[in-house]
Design a protein around this motif. Sequence first.
Motif, PDB file in Angstrom:
ATOM      1  N   LEU A  89       0.826  -1.208   0.000  1.00 25.65           N
ATOM      2  CA  LEU A  89       0.000   0.000   0.000  1.00 25.65           C
ATOM      3  C   LEU A  89       0.863   1.263   0.000  1.00 25.65           C
ATOM      4  CD1 LEU A  89      -2.888  -0.932   2.441  1.00 25.65           C
ATOM      5  CD2 LEU A  89      -3.025  -0.604  -0.011  1.00 25.65           C
ATOM      6  N   THR A  90       1.940   1.241   0.785  1.00 22.40           N
ATOM      7  CA  THR A  90       2.754   2.456   0.827  1.00 22.40           C
ATOM      8  C   THR A  90       3.597   2.596  -0.435  1.00 22.40           C
ATOM      9  OG1 THR A  90       4.379   1.241   2.111  1.00 22.40           O
ATOM     10  CG2 THR A  90       2.888   2.660   3.319  1.00 22.40           C
ATOM     11  N   LEU A  91       3.791   1.503  -1.156  1.00 19.14           N
ATOM     12  CA  LEU A  91       4.567   1.611  -2.399  1.00 19.14           C
ATOM     13  C   LEU A  91       3.733   2.162  -3.550  1.00 19.14           C
ATOM     14  CD1 LEU A  91       6.822  -1.561  -2.637  1.00 19.14           C
ATOM     15  CD2 LEU A  91       7.525   0.791  -2.330  1.00 19.14           C
ATOM     16  N   ILE A  92       2.406   2.090  -3.420  1.00 17.35           N
ATOM     17  CA  ILE A  92       1.556   2.474  -4.546  1.00 17.35           C
ATOM     18  C   ILE A  92       1.884   3.866  -5.091  1.00 17.35           C
ATOM     19  CG2 ILE A  92      -0.819   3.055  -5.176  1.00 17.35           C
ATOM     20  CD1 ILE A  92      -1.752   0.674  -3.631  1.00 17.35           C
ATOM     21  N   PRO A  93       1.938   4.930  -4.233  1.00 20.51           N
ATOM     22  CA  PRO A  93       2.177   6.262  -4.800  1.00 20.51           C
ATOM     23  C   PRO A  93       3.478   6.354  -5.584  1.00 20.51           C
ATOM     24  CG  PRO A  93       1.472   6.430  -2.532  1.00 20.51           C
ATOM     25  CD  PRO A  93       1.726   4.989  -2.784  1.00 20.51           C
ATOM     26  N   SER A  94       4.577   5.756  -5.049  1.00 16.22           N
ATOM     27  CA  SER A  94       5.847   5.894  -5.760  1.00 16.22           C
ATOM     28  C   SER A  94       5.829   5.077  -7.050  1.00 16.22           C
ATOM     29  CB  SER A  94       7.010   5.481  -4.868  1.00 16.22           C
ATOM     30  OG  SER A  94       6.829   4.200  -4.359  1.00 16.22           O
ATOM     31  N   LEU A  95       5.175   3.917  -7.036  1.00 17.45           N
ATOM     32  CA  LEU A  95       5.112   3.132  -8.267  1.00 17.45           C
ATOM     33  C   LEU A  95       4.294   3.845  -9.327  1.00 17.45           C
ATOM     34  CD1 LEU A  95       4.724  -0.476  -6.894  1.00 17.45           C
ATOM     35  CD2 LEU A  95       6.579   0.399  -8.264  1.00 17.45           C
ATOM     36  N   ARG A  96       3.241   4.535  -8.885  1.00 19.70           N
ATOM     37  CA  ARG A  96       2.442   5.278  -9.856  1.00 19.70           C
ATOM     38  C   ARG A  96       3.265   6.370 -10.506  1.00 19.70           C
ATOM     39  NH1 ARG A  96      -3.394   5.993  -7.014  1.00 19.70           N
ATOM     40  NH2 ARG A  96      -4.156   3.903  -7.459  1.00 19.70           N
ATOM     41  N   ALA A  97       4.243   6.890  -9.751  1.00 17.27           N
ATOM     42  CA  ALA A  97       5.106   7.916 -10.317  1.00 17.27           C
ATOM     43  C   ALA A  97       6.281   7.302 -11.076  1.00 17.27           C
ATOM     44  CB  ALA A  97       5.616   8.831  -9.216  1.00 17.27           C
ATOM     45  N   GLY A  98       6.291   5.970 -11.191  1.00 18.18           N
ATOM     46  CA  GLY A  98       7.338   5.314 -11.966  1.00 18.18           C
ATOM     47  C   GLY A  98       8.645   5.146 -11.224  1.00 18.18           C
ATOM     48  N   LEU A  99       8.599   5.167  -9.889  1.00 15.09           N
ATOM     49  CA  LEU A  99       9.803   4.932  -9.094  1.00 15.09           C
ATOM     50  C   LEU A  99       9.765   3.509  -8.559  1.00 15.09           C
ATOM     51  CD1 LEU A  99       9.933   8.133  -6.898  1.00 15.09           C
ATOM     52  CD2 LEU A  99      11.563   7.486  -8.646  1.00 15.09           C
ATOM     53  N   TYR A 100      10.844   2.785  -8.780  1.00 15.60           N
ATOM     54  CA  TYR A 100      10.891   1.418  -8.266  1.00 15.60           C
ATOM     55  C   TYR A 100      11.707   1.388  -6.995  1.00 15.60           C
ATOM     56  CZ  TYR A 100       8.913  -0.085 -12.612  1.00 15.60           C
ATOM     57  OH  TYR A 100       8.078  -0.251 -13.672  1.00 15.60           O
ATOM     58  N   ASN A 101      11.057   1.194  -5.886  1.00 14.84           N
ATOM     59  CA  ASN A 101      11.742   1.089  -4.607  1.00 14.84           C
ATOM     60  C   ASN A 101      11.886  -0.394  -4.288  1.00 14.84           C
ATOM     61  OD1 ASN A 101      12.458   0.980  -1.977  1.00 14.84           O
ATOM     62  ND2 ASN A 101      10.824   2.306  -1.226  1.00 14.84           N
ATOM     63  N   ILE A 102      13.095  -0.934  -4.527  1.00 14.08           N
ATOM     64  CA  ILE A 102      13.304  -2.371  -4.303  1.00 14.08           C
ATOM     65  C   ILE A 102      14.049  -2.557  -2.995  1.00 14.08           C
ATOM     66  CG2 ILE A 102      13.984  -4.493  -5.481  1.00 14.08           C
ATOM     67  CD1 ILE A 102      13.760  -3.172  -8.007  1.00 14.08           C
ATOM     68  N   GLY A 103      13.972  -1.564  -2.122  1.00 12.82           N
ATOM     69  CA  GLY A 103      14.752  -1.626  -0.897  1.00 12.82           C
ATOM     70  C   GLY A 103      13.990  -2.110   0.314  1.00 12.82           C
TER      71      GLY A 103
END
Lengths: 375, 296
Positions: A89-103
């Motif tokens: 759920l917290t990754l949704i906003p950044s993924l929508r902006a095309g940022l991949y947080n694999i950390g």
Amino acid sequence: MTLLQSGVETPENDSPQRDRAAVTHALLWRAAAILGAATAGILVLVVVLEAVSVDPVLAWDSMWNSTFGTWRNFGETLVRATPLLLVALTLIPSLRAGLYNIGAPGQIAAGGFVATALALQLGDQPRMVSIVICGFAAAAAGALVAAFPGYLKAQFGVNEIITTLAMNFIVISAIGWLLNGPFKGSYANLPQSDLVPDNAALPVLIPDTRAHYGLLIALAFVPLLWALDRSRTGYRLRVFGANPQLTRQARISRRRYLVGLMAFGGVGAGLSGWMQVVTIDHRLYTTVADPIGYAGLFVALLGGLTWFGCIIAAFLLGALLHGGDGLQVGANVSPEIVQVVLGLILLAYAIQRGRSATKEIRIPKRRSPWKRSKR
Amino acid sequence: METFEAVMSSAVRLMVPLLLAALGELISERAGVMNIGLEGFMTAGAFTAFAVIVGGWGVLPAILMAAVVAALVSSIMAVGAVWLRGNAILVGFALFVMVPGLANFLYVQKNNQDATPKLHIFTVPVLEKIPGIGKALFSENVFYWIALVLCVVVYLLFSRTQAGLTITATGHEPETVRKRGKDPRVVQTLAVLACGALAGLGGASLTLGAVGSYQPNIVDGRGLIVIAIVILGRWTVPGAIAGAFLIALLDAMKLRVSQDSDIPIQLLGALPWIVVILMLVASTRMRSSAPRTLTQ
């Protein structure tokens, strides 16, 4: 090309007939793709299991029993699903902006560590105090670890995929050092912390299981996301995701959004690290992030970057992960096979989604009844 | 002097897997395909080499099979990212998760912990006697020499041949390549397959050469380090060699330093990653020669 990929209705979608045809078409394609991927995945699994001479039926049985067989096992599935949902759920906003947080692993470990340190310090403080302080601190720690790659991306344009992955290794080595040195528990000569006091733990949600209140915390992010979507910030984020050029012209600080989005992605991971330590493991181990790993990202992607999809995907993947542990006990299959399943799922998703991983398939939205537009 | 010699020789030994994989990633990125799945290819090579040699088939088949199997794995990447136009980074990430999982699964399930036989050391007669670096540079196993030859081959490929030019052009301007009558997708597919084979060799050199046995997660993030090496090396062969040697030197010193001092080994384990981040930050300040279609 519209300004925003989703949410803006283009004129050709306005006629109801075309609407329905397009929806049916898109849904059929999607169903076919999912079915095809599932069949291929199952075939690969059966081949792999046969190759190491394990009966696939027995494997399936033990997996089913360990996930849904008893009430207690169902609770275990929820325990596995909770952190996945939080991270997703917290990754949704950044993924929508095309940022991949694999950390996620690094952020989980950071959250777990801070929570452990504080819980040990706080000792016998009242339960609420302990829970609130540890929870917020863990969220902050996760956000901080995630914000650093965001800063590097904003300032130097460094690819966030590689830096977040590198941060995983750095944080986990640091935790390894802390658990071998200053934070080593007095119980045995092992890299683990002291036992965290019981009053730091979240209370149990469903009696006779280990399912805890963390699930409610995770679900609390749903209205938060909903509100964010409708706020000015949310609008700016959508613009940011759809067209960074426009963002610059609108004098919206790219740097602030990059760092903020990445940090928000770390919040869920930090919180799940906290829950893992205080409620499930009761000690900090170097392997604190292993039960979750990258699966949170998968949940977000499979859930189509929507909260409802994420809830379903988190539950299913939670069942899968816990079933993987059940395989070990029931059919003597090592749980690494679950990683293969995860990889297959992601592969199918990546191919089906095409080049733009964050764009959703354009299913025209039905108008919500309470927001009827004036015609 | 003795310490220096020991560090040098283990650095060179650890450099070989990185270098082989870096050459592969170099080719693939020059063709415009970002290959996060490198970790998977290396694991495939490492595990295959181990399985073949433990099966008693000998060293040469092990090396060849490692390259072939890793190339097969990379064909998934080629089909998914190039032909079906999937998201290259996500396809790569899927392989990053899936292949090590599969290798670990098969390894744990079979539970064969044999060590691999020692490789024959090829020595250059006179040069070996150079003090300090002679042993490290001129008395090494077969993978080192393969890597050296391949470095020269890849360097010449890009500096002297039409094929190399076509690959570079595909990374910069696929449209132009298409207009010149070559299909960019074919070029990219071949580049990805070459990347797979080279990474497979790298994996094999890890199990057979550097470590001498297989263990779960043997690649341990080296695939990612290699990607950073290629970026910092500005997509050139000398750059890749320098980057691979730097990381390997850190790795080699890690063991030494933790023996001789109080710095805990876990912190030194984080060092290559910190260097990777610094390398990436530094590389943004340099003149950009990045393949233009590469999604960064």
